[in-house]
Structures are given as C-alpha cells and as structure tokens.
Design an enzyme around this catalytic site. Sequence first.
Site, PDB file in Angstrom:
ATOM      1  N   GLY A  50       0.825  -1.218   0.000  1.00  0.00           N
ATOM      2  CA  GLY A  50       0.000   0.000   0.000  1.00  0.00           C
ATOM      3  C   GLY A  50       0.849   1.254   0.000  1.00  0.00           C
ATOM      4  N   PHE A  51       0.175   2.375   0.139  1.00  0.00           N
ATOM      5  CA  PHE A  51       0.850   3.675   0.108  1.00  0.00           C
ATOM      6  C   PHE A  51       1.881   3.783   1.241  1.00  0.00           C
ATOM      7  CE2 PHE A  51       0.005   7.980   2.159  1.00  0.00           C
ATOM      8  CZ  PHE A  51       1.103   8.598   1.575  1.00  0.00           C
ATOM      9  N   ASP A 110      -0.014  -8.841   1.471  1.00  0.00           N
ATOM     10  CA  ASP A 110      -1.000  -7.894   0.955  1.00  0.00           C
ATOM     11  C   ASP A 110      -2.063  -8.657   0.176  1.00  0.00           C
ATOM     12  OD1 ASP A 110      -0.441  -4.530   0.542  1.00  0.00           O
ATOM     13  OD2 ASP A 110      -2.214  -5.454  -0.362  1.00  0.00           O
ATOM     14  N   ASP A 125      -4.618 -12.472   2.740  1.00  0.00           N
ATOM     15  CA  ASP A 125      -5.529 -11.599   3.467  1.00  0.00           C
ATOM     16  C   ASP A 125      -5.351 -11.871   4.960  1.00  0.00           C
ATOM     17  OD1 ASP A 125      -7.791 -10.363   4.613  1.00  0.00           O
ATOM     18  OD2 ASP A 125      -8.838 -10.489   2.681  1.00  0.00           O
ATOM     19  N   LEU A 166      -0.041  -3.050   9.218  1.00  0.00           N
ATOM     20  CA  LEU A 166      -0.679  -1.900   8.585  1.00  0.00           C
ATOM     21  C   LEU A 166      -1.976  -2.271   7.873  1.00  0.00           C
ATOM     22  CD1 LEU A 166       2.393  -1.020   8.891  1.00  0.00           C
ATOM     23  CD2 LEU A 166       2.087   0.292   6.804  1.00  0.00           C
ATOM     24  N   LYS A 182     -13.823  -6.778   9.934  1.00  0.00           N
ATOM     25  CA  LYS A 182     -13.140  -8.080  10.010  1.00  0.00           C
ATOM     26  C   LYS A 182     -11.631  -7.909   9.863  1.00  0.00           C
ATOM     27  CE  LYS A 182     -14.934 -11.858   7.877  1.00  0.00           C
ATOM     28  NZ  LYS A 182     -15.650 -12.575   6.788  1.00  0.00           N
ATOM     29  N   ASN A 195      -5.035 -12.206  14.380  1.00  0.00           N
ATOM     30  CA  ASN A 195      -4.117 -13.150  13.722  1.00  0.00           C
ATOM     31  C   ASN A 195      -2.662 -12.697  13.835  1.00  0.00           C
ATOM     32  OD1 ASN A 195      -6.025 -15.038  12.940  1.00  0.00           O
ATOM     33  ND2 ASN A 195      -6.506 -13.937  11.036  1.00  0.00           N
ATOM     34  N   TYR A 243     -14.321   1.726  10.450  1.00  0.00           N
ATOM     35  CA  TYR A 243     -12.884   1.993  10.528  1.00  0.00           C
ATOM     36  C   TYR A 243     -12.519   2.463  11.932  1.00  0.00           C
ATOM     37  CZ  TYR A 243      -8.340   3.892   9.005  1.00  0.00           C
ATOM     38  OH  TYR A 243      -7.008   4.157   8.846  1.00  0.00           O
ATOM     39  N   ARG A 252      -9.007  10.431  -0.966  1.00  0.00           N
ATOM     40  CA  ARG A 252      -8.685  11.371   0.101  1.00  0.00           C
ATOM     41  C   ARG A 252      -8.341  12.730  -0.488  1.00  0.00           C
ATOM     42  NH1 ARG A 252      -5.204   7.479   4.017  1.00  0.00           N
ATOM     43  NH2 ARG A 252      -4.831   6.470   2.023  1.00  0.00           N
TER      44      ARG A 252
HETATM   45  O1  UGA Z   1      -5.338  10.376   8.406  1.00  0.00           O
HETATM   46  C1  UGA Z   1      -6.177  10.246   9.280  1.00  0.00           C
HETATM   47  O2  UGA Z   1      -6.038  10.717  10.387  1.00  0.00           O
HETATM   48  C2  UGA Z   1      -7.375   9.450   8.958  1.00  0.00           C
HETATM   49  O3  UGA Z   1      -8.278  10.275   8.298  1.00  0.00           O
HETATM   50  C3  UGA Z   1      -8.620  10.059   7.001  1.00  0.00           C
HETATM   51  O4  UGA Z   1      -9.932  10.573   6.903  1.00  0.00           O
HETATM   52  P1  UGA Z   1     -10.136  12.080   6.573  1.00  0.00           P
HETATM   53  O5  UGA Z   1      -9.401  12.973   7.482  1.00  0.00           O
HETATM   54  O6  UGA Z   1     -11.597  12.299   6.480  1.00  0.00           O
HETATM   55  O7  UGA Z   1      -9.391  12.195   5.174  1.00  0.00           O
HETATM   56  P2  UGA Z   1      -9.846  12.751   3.765  1.00  0.00           P
HETATM   57  O8  UGA Z   1     -10.775  11.809   3.099  1.00  0.00           O
HETATM   58  O9  UGA Z   1      -8.585  13.079   3.067  1.00  0.00           O
HETATM   59  O10 UGA Z   1     -10.677  14.072   4.083  1.00  0.00           O
HETATM   60  C4  UGA Z   1     -10.098  15.187   4.709  1.00  0.00           C
HETATM   61  C5  UGA Z   1     -11.095  16.304   4.646  1.00  0.00           C
HETATM   62  O11 UGA Z   1     -11.205  16.753   3.300  1.00  0.00           O
HETATM   63  C6  UGA Z   1     -12.551  16.694   2.856  1.00  0.00           C
HETATM   64  N1  UGA Z   1     -12.528  16.339   1.427  1.00  0.00           N
HETATM   65  C7  UGA Z   1     -12.080  15.148   0.999  1.00  0.00           C
HETATM   66  C8  UGA Z   1     -12.008  14.863  -0.347  1.00  0.00           C
HETATM   67  C9  UGA Z   1     -12.443  15.824  -1.275  1.00  0.00           C
HETATM   68  O12 UGA Z   1     -12.419  15.633  -2.518  1.00  0.00           O
HETATM   69  N2  UGA Z   1     -12.905  17.003  -0.803  1.00  0.00           N
HETATM   70  C10 UGA Z   1     -12.960  17.297   0.517  1.00  0.00           C
HETATM   71  O13 UGA Z   1     -13.389  18.404   0.899  1.00  0.00           O
HETATM   72  C11 UGA Z   1     -13.245  15.681   3.750  1.00  0.00           C
HETATM   73  O14 UGA Z   1     -14.625  15.944   3.831  1.00  0.00           O
HETATM   74  C12 UGA Z   1     -12.506  15.910   5.059  1.00  0.00           C
HETATM   75  O15 UGA Z   1     -13.096  16.967   5.752  1.00  0.00           O
HETATM   76  C13 UGA Z   1      -8.667   8.629   6.575  1.00  0.00           C
HETATM   77  O16 UGA Z   1      -9.837   8.037   6.936  1.00  0.00           O
HETATM   78  C14 UGA Z   1      -7.639   7.793   7.157  1.00  0.00           C
HETATM   79  O17 UGA Z   1      -6.732   7.472   6.150  1.00  0.00           O
HETATM   80  C15 UGA Z   1      -6.868   8.234   8.282  1.00  0.00           C
HETATM   81  O18 UGA Z   1      -6.736   7.221   9.224  1.00  0.00           O
END
Ligand code: UGA
Length: 404
Positions: A104-105, A125, A150, A165, A183, A191, A237, A278
């Site tokens: 992964g990343f 992975d 898995d 991870l 799960k 595990n 999550y 993200r």
């Molecule tokens: O890194 C972390 O601490 C955790 O948070 C992330 O969740 P989140 O913070 O919601 O990550 P994003 O999906 O990147 O969103 C960040 C913010 O940007 C916003 N966003 C996201 C994507 C987009 O296109 N536009 C946008 O405004 C979301 O609503 C959120 O408020 C991920 O769930 C996890 O990888 C991680 O464990």
Amino acid sequence: MDSAELEASSHGGASREQAPLSPRTALSQDATKKGRVVYVGHDKFGTRVPLDELRKLYLNELPGRVTDHERRTITYDGSLKKYPPVRLLRNCDRKRILVTGGAGFVGSHLVDRLMIMGNEVVVLDNFFTGRKNNIEHWLGHPNFELVRHDVVDPFMIEVDEIYHLACPASPPHYQYNPIKTVKTSVMGTINMLGLAKRTKAKFLLTSTSEIYGDPKEHPQKETYWGHVNPIGPRACYDEGKRVAETLTFAYAKQEKLDVRVARIFNTFGPRMNENDGRVVSNFIIQALRGEDLTVYGEGDQTRSFQYIHDLVDGLIQLMHSKAHEPVNLGNPDEYTIMEFAEIIRDTVNKEVRIVNLPSTTDDPQRRRPDITRAKTFLDWSPKFSVMQGIEETVEYFSKLANDL
Ligand SMILES: O=C(O)[C@H]1O[C@H](OP(=O)(O)OP(=O)(O)OC[C@H]2O[C@@H](n3ccc(=O)[nH]c3=O)[C@H](O)[C@@H]2O)[C@H](O)[C@@H](O)[C@@H]1O
C-alpha cells in the site's frame, strides 16, 4: 533538528507548530523553498538516506520497462533489475520483518526504508488497495518476499518484528465494504498478534487519528478518549481500529507481548492511489486534469497534513523506542480544507475553480495532533514542510498523468 538534514536555511522545515503564524503566512514562507529536507532517517537507527535515493524509487521509470501511452501497453524487456543498494548487515544484525499491507501507500515506503537498512522483509497484501507496482523494484531481491494473503486468515512465519498496517484507510474504500473493514481490523489484528505471540516478535499496530472521532478536545492528545459515532458510516474503521488497539494492549498485558501503537494523522505523498478519494490526491489530480476542486461542505473543517517520509521515520523510531503507550504521529500544521484547496489551486493550476459539494456524514470538524509524546519518547518531529511534500506529490502525479 540535525542541521545537516536541511539545506542552508533560516527556518526549519515543518517545526513551526507553536509559532503564532496564520497558515497563509507560514505557507508563503515555505514557498521560499528554504530549509528543504535533503536527508531522511536517523544515523542512530541506520535509517539515514538521501532523499534523492528514495525519489529514484518512485519518480524514475524502472529500467527495462517501456510504457506506450498511445497503445496503452507496457513492455518488460526482462532486464528490469538493478536493485537499489541495501546496507550489508551481519546475519546476526539482520532482522526478518513482516509488513502487512506492505504494497500500500504507507507500507511500500516503509518497506523501502526497511530494505535499504539491510533487513529481510516479507510483505503480506491482498491487493484490495495495495498495488504490486509500489514494490516492484524489490521483486526478486534476495532479502525480499511478497505473499498475496488476506490477514483475515491466519498466517505462519518466523519473524522478529511485525508492522501491522493492513486495512483500507481512505473513507470511500473502508466504507465500500464495512463488514470486511471491521473483520480486517479485528480478525487481522488477532491473527497478527497471535503470530507475534508464537514467534515472540515485536509488534507495531498502525492505528489512526480517527479513533478520536469528531474530537471535542483540540489538539488531540493520546490521553483523549475520543468522540466516535458507533453506528455511523465511519464506525467500521474508527471502531475497528479502537478494538485493534484494545486487542493489542490486552495481548501486551495478558501475554506479555512487546507492542507499539502509532496513531497516524492525515498523511500524503507519492504512491497514493489515484482513486484513493482522500483530499490531497483528489485535489492534486483534479487540478492536474483542469477539473473543479471538490470541497465537501463549506470547507471550514480542518486537517493537519504530514508527508510520508516523516511518518516512516516515526514508525521506525517508534519500533525502536520504549514507548509502550499509543503515540500520535502527525504534522501539527493545520489548515482548513478551503485554505488547502486554495493552496493546491495556486500551486498546480490557477485556472481551476473550487466548488462546494454536500458535506459527508460525521466528518470530523477539527483535527490536529499533539505530538509532545513523540518528541519526548521518540525524539521525533516532522521535518518536511507541507509545501515540499505537495511539490513532490504533484511531481509524482504529473508523471502518472498520461495514465490517469
Ligand atoms: O489520516 C487520518 O487521520 C485518517 O483520516 C482520514 O480521513 P479524513 O481525514 O476524512 O481524510 P480525507 O478523506 O482526506 O478528508 C479530509 C477532509 O477533506 C474533505 N474532502 C475530501 C475529499 C475531497 O475531494 N474534498 C474534501 O473536501 C473531507 O470531507 C474531510 O473533511 C482517513 O480516513 C484515514 O486514512 C486516516 O486514518
């Protein structure tokens, strides 16, 4: 901070979390490009490596691989490999290390560093979000093994250390199949803890800032218990990782396992999946394609963004530390999502528009790590400015642009 790690500078990269600067002021200082990181890692742990060596692993085309974008074919000419140099360790000093989610990343960057350190690395992975591409430069190396597996199913191997991870981490990915996400977190962690117990391996769990939910305390210290909706769309999550932490400390107490828990805050960098979903990868890819940047809600929610190489340093230092309590790993540099969209627009493509879409359910409103514990117990703090990280990530996605 070791001054040799930075180019001559008047200010030090990302070490400004206590400075009373507004993000905008601070960013314009970052943009002067002083204080750029040129080395990552730490001599003490044998992890010190020039940034340029790492960049070759994700920015250069591999020798022997020819991509024809017109015909959308890829040709391997059989001479793929001249492997990156790895440290020569005596057998007694070389560890065998298992990395679950190693394709992964985050996992693949961790694997790069553990390999360069001279260890034997085994990657597990299931390729749900991981990709072979991320680690293909190690395939066939005598110190490296890749297993499609898995973690929901038990796995037997002799190892000295386990970095656990494996779990989809992006909200669209972990919400795609919430039962499987739970799960993966629960059974996968049982595990891997069972494996650690049998082999007496040191065990490191990558947990997340999401265990704090939509926090009522700001910034978030490790002592904060969180504010999580147990039945919301993010629960698979958040609660999955909370149980994973519970299991880890239960094994430590009951079975005397040697454990570490990293609570990772928003991390970005090369090798994020282009459809990861993200915010950092979304905005950069949208800007490169000339599309609107999609801000969910008003954009006044905040996040604090950390560059991948800082996180990898933190994980390795945590494994080597005596920190037996959870440790936040993140960059306290906090931005509203709207500010962040403006930064990406101004850096990548000034022509694109920023549009507001409906907000997502239970989206945490503020997030910023308190990293006192990491500083105290690991002697760790982030070195990369957000701007340097953004530039490297833009360069990475630009190179992929033909494939996007
Ligand atoms: O890194 C972390 O601490 C955790 O948070 C992330 O969740 P989140 O913070 O919601 O990550 P994003 O999906 O990147 O969103 C960040 C913010 O940007 C916003 N966003 C996201 C994507 C987009 O296109 N536009 C946008 O405004 C979301 O609503 C959120 O408020 C991920 O769930 C996890 O990888 C991680 O464990």
